[in-house]
Design a protein around this motif. Structure first.
Motif, PDB file in Angstrom:
ATOM      1  N   ASP A  24     -15.487  -5.192  -1.843  1.00  0.00           N
ATOM      2  CA  ASP A  24     -14.613  -6.189  -2.458  1.00  0.00           C
ATOM      3  C   ASP A  24     -13.266  -6.262  -1.723  1.00  0.00           C
ATOM      4  N   PHE A  25     -12.754  -5.107  -1.324  1.00  0.00           N
ATOM      5  CA  PHE A  25     -11.484  -5.056  -0.597  1.00  0.00           C
ATOM      6  C   PHE A  25     -11.602  -5.813   0.728  1.00  0.00           C
ATOM      7  N   GLU A  26     -12.724  -5.633   1.405  1.00  0.00           N
ATOM      8  CA  GLU A  26     -12.960  -6.343   2.659  1.00  0.00           C
ATOM      9  C   GLU A  26     -12.975  -7.850   2.426  1.00  0.00           C
ATOM     10  N   ARG A  27     -13.620  -8.260   1.356  1.00  0.00           N
ATOM     11  CA  ARG A  27     -13.715  -9.685   1.047  1.00  0.00           C
ATOM     12  C   ARG A  27     -12.346 -10.252   0.669  1.00  0.00           C
ATOM     13  N   LEU A  28     -11.574  -9.467  -0.051  1.00  0.00           N
ATOM     14  CA  LEU A  28     -10.216  -9.888  -0.403  1.00  0.00           C
ATOM     15  C   LEU A  28      -9.389 -10.097   0.863  1.00  0.00           C
ATOM     16  N   LEU A  29      -9.441  -9.135   1.781  1.00  0.00           N
ATOM     17  CA  LEU A  29      -8.675  -9.236   3.015  1.00  0.00           C
ATOM     18  C   LEU A  29      -9.169 -10.381   3.896  1.00  0.00           C
ATOM     19  N   ALA A  30     -10.478 -10.655   3.869  1.00  0.00           N
ATOM     20  CA  ALA A  30     -11.033 -11.753   4.653  1.00  0.00           C
ATOM     21  C   ALA A  30     -10.558 -13.108   4.132  1.00  0.00           C
ATOM     22  N   SER A  31     -10.161 -13.168   2.864  1.00  0.00           N
ATOM     23  CA  SER A  31      -9.684 -14.425   2.281  1.00  0.00           C
ATOM     24  C   SER A  31      -8.167 -14.581   2.403  1.00  0.00           C
ATOM     25  N   TRP A  32      -7.511 -13.568   2.948  1.00  0.00           N
ATOM     26  CA  TRP A  32      -6.047 -13.535   3.016  1.00  0.00           C
ATOM     27  C   TRP A  32      -5.509 -14.644   3.908  1.00  0.00           C
ATOM     28  N   SER A  33      -4.412 -15.252   3.507  1.00  0.00           N
ATOM     29  CA  SER A  33      -3.742 -16.288   4.309  1.00  0.00           C
ATOM     30  C   SER A  33      -2.245 -16.115   4.226  1.00  0.00           C
ATOM     31  N   TRP A  34      -1.588 -16.166   5.381  1.00  0.00           N
ATOM     32  CA  TRP A  34      -0.136 -16.132   5.397  1.00  0.00           C
ATOM     33  C   TRP A  34       0.375 -17.524   5.033  1.00  0.00           C
ATOM     34  N   THR A  35       1.365 -17.601   4.182  1.00  0.00           N
ATOM     35  CA  THR A  35       1.799 -18.898   3.672  1.00  0.00           C
ATOM     36  C   THR A  35       3.211 -19.287   4.102  1.00  0.00           C
ATOM     37  N   ASP A  36       3.837 -18.457   4.922  1.00  0.00           N
ATOM     38  CA  ASP A  36       5.170 -18.850   5.394  1.00  0.00           C
ATOM     39  C   ASP A  36       5.181 -19.030   6.898  1.00  0.00           C
TER      40      ASP A  36
END
Length: 249
Positions: A237-249
């Motif tokens: 789940d942690f891997e999937r969370l990080l794979a969905s990560w996006s920087w927004t600034d």
């Protein structure tokens, strides 16, 4: 990715300071990694927060939708002062509810919940930017992920903060720390560590996996804490969370 409410299912121990080679494969001699994060000891007992990145800051001185980054992939590899080699492994990004933090956003995997609103009531919780838990509440959570975000000072690379980050993560209990491969979080290199076994004040044993990344002048410590035994979902789940990560600034 579509937002959806997480579904529940919990069970036992703790922290965002966390370890995990769950997404990195390092190539090259073991690298030291650093500090951060929070240790939550759950299973209907009090959470314990361990260390904040502020210490790192003192010494160093002085947008897209989530998942729009590395489309369903996580990148891992080794790096040296001059070169870096990486391999890419497909990881399905989480596509649940969107959680937004300071300069970033990500999707929750199924059964995870945004508990950031409860972080302020925890000991040391003021240093938490985002807290998400596997389960219906902080008290009944099986695992948690904590993100800490503070100015990076003069640091321009995670290696600049590595020694202190690792030292702070270990804390005063002398926990054994293992190096894990560097990964990329939405194109940003992150260094990581794993603490295979730790015990909180309630006698609960847990494992931690943590990553440190720098982006836009801010240092981000992202840590997973989960039960030492009987947990087969938190790391994926942690891997999937990080794979969905996006920087927004």
């Amino acid at each position: 990715m579509s937002d959806q409410s997480p579904r529940g299912s919990p069970s036992a121990p703790e922290p965002s300071g966390s370890p995990t080679p769950s997404r990195g494969h390092r190539a090259g001699p073991p690298r030291r990694r650093g500090r951060t994060a929070v240790v939550l000891g759950v299973a209907t007992v009090a959470l314990v927060v361990v260390a904040a990145l502020v210490v790192v800051l003192v010494v160093v001185g002085g947008g897209d939708e989530p998942g729009a980054g590395p489309a369903g992939t996580s990148t891992t590899g080794t790096s040296s002062p001059t070169t870096a080699t990486a391999t890419t492994t497909a990881v399905e990004p989480a596509d649940g509810v969107v959680v937004a933090g300071t300069g970033y956003a990500f999707h929750l995997p199924d059964a995870w919940k945004d508990a950031t609103a409860d972080a302020a009531g925890l000991e040391g919780g003021d240093g938490i930017d985002v807290l998400v838990v596997l389960g219906p509440s902080v008290e009944a959570a099986q695992s948690n992920v904590i993100v800490e975000a503070i100015p990076a000072g003069s640091a321009t690379d995670p290696d600049d903060l590595e020694s202190l980050w690792r030292s702070n993560l270990v804390g005063s209990d002398g926990a054994e720390v293992e190096d894990v491969d560097d990964i990329e979080i939405d194109g940003q290199r992150a260094i990581g560590v794993r603490i295979p076994q730790r015990t909180n004040g309630e006698g609960l044993e847990f494992t931690q996996v943590a990553y440190l990344a720098l982006h836009g002048g801010t240092q981000y410590s992202i840590a997973l804490t989960f039960p030492l035994r009987g947990d087969a979902v938190s790391e994926p789940d942690f891997e999937r969370l990080l794979a969905s990560w996006s920087w927004t600034d």
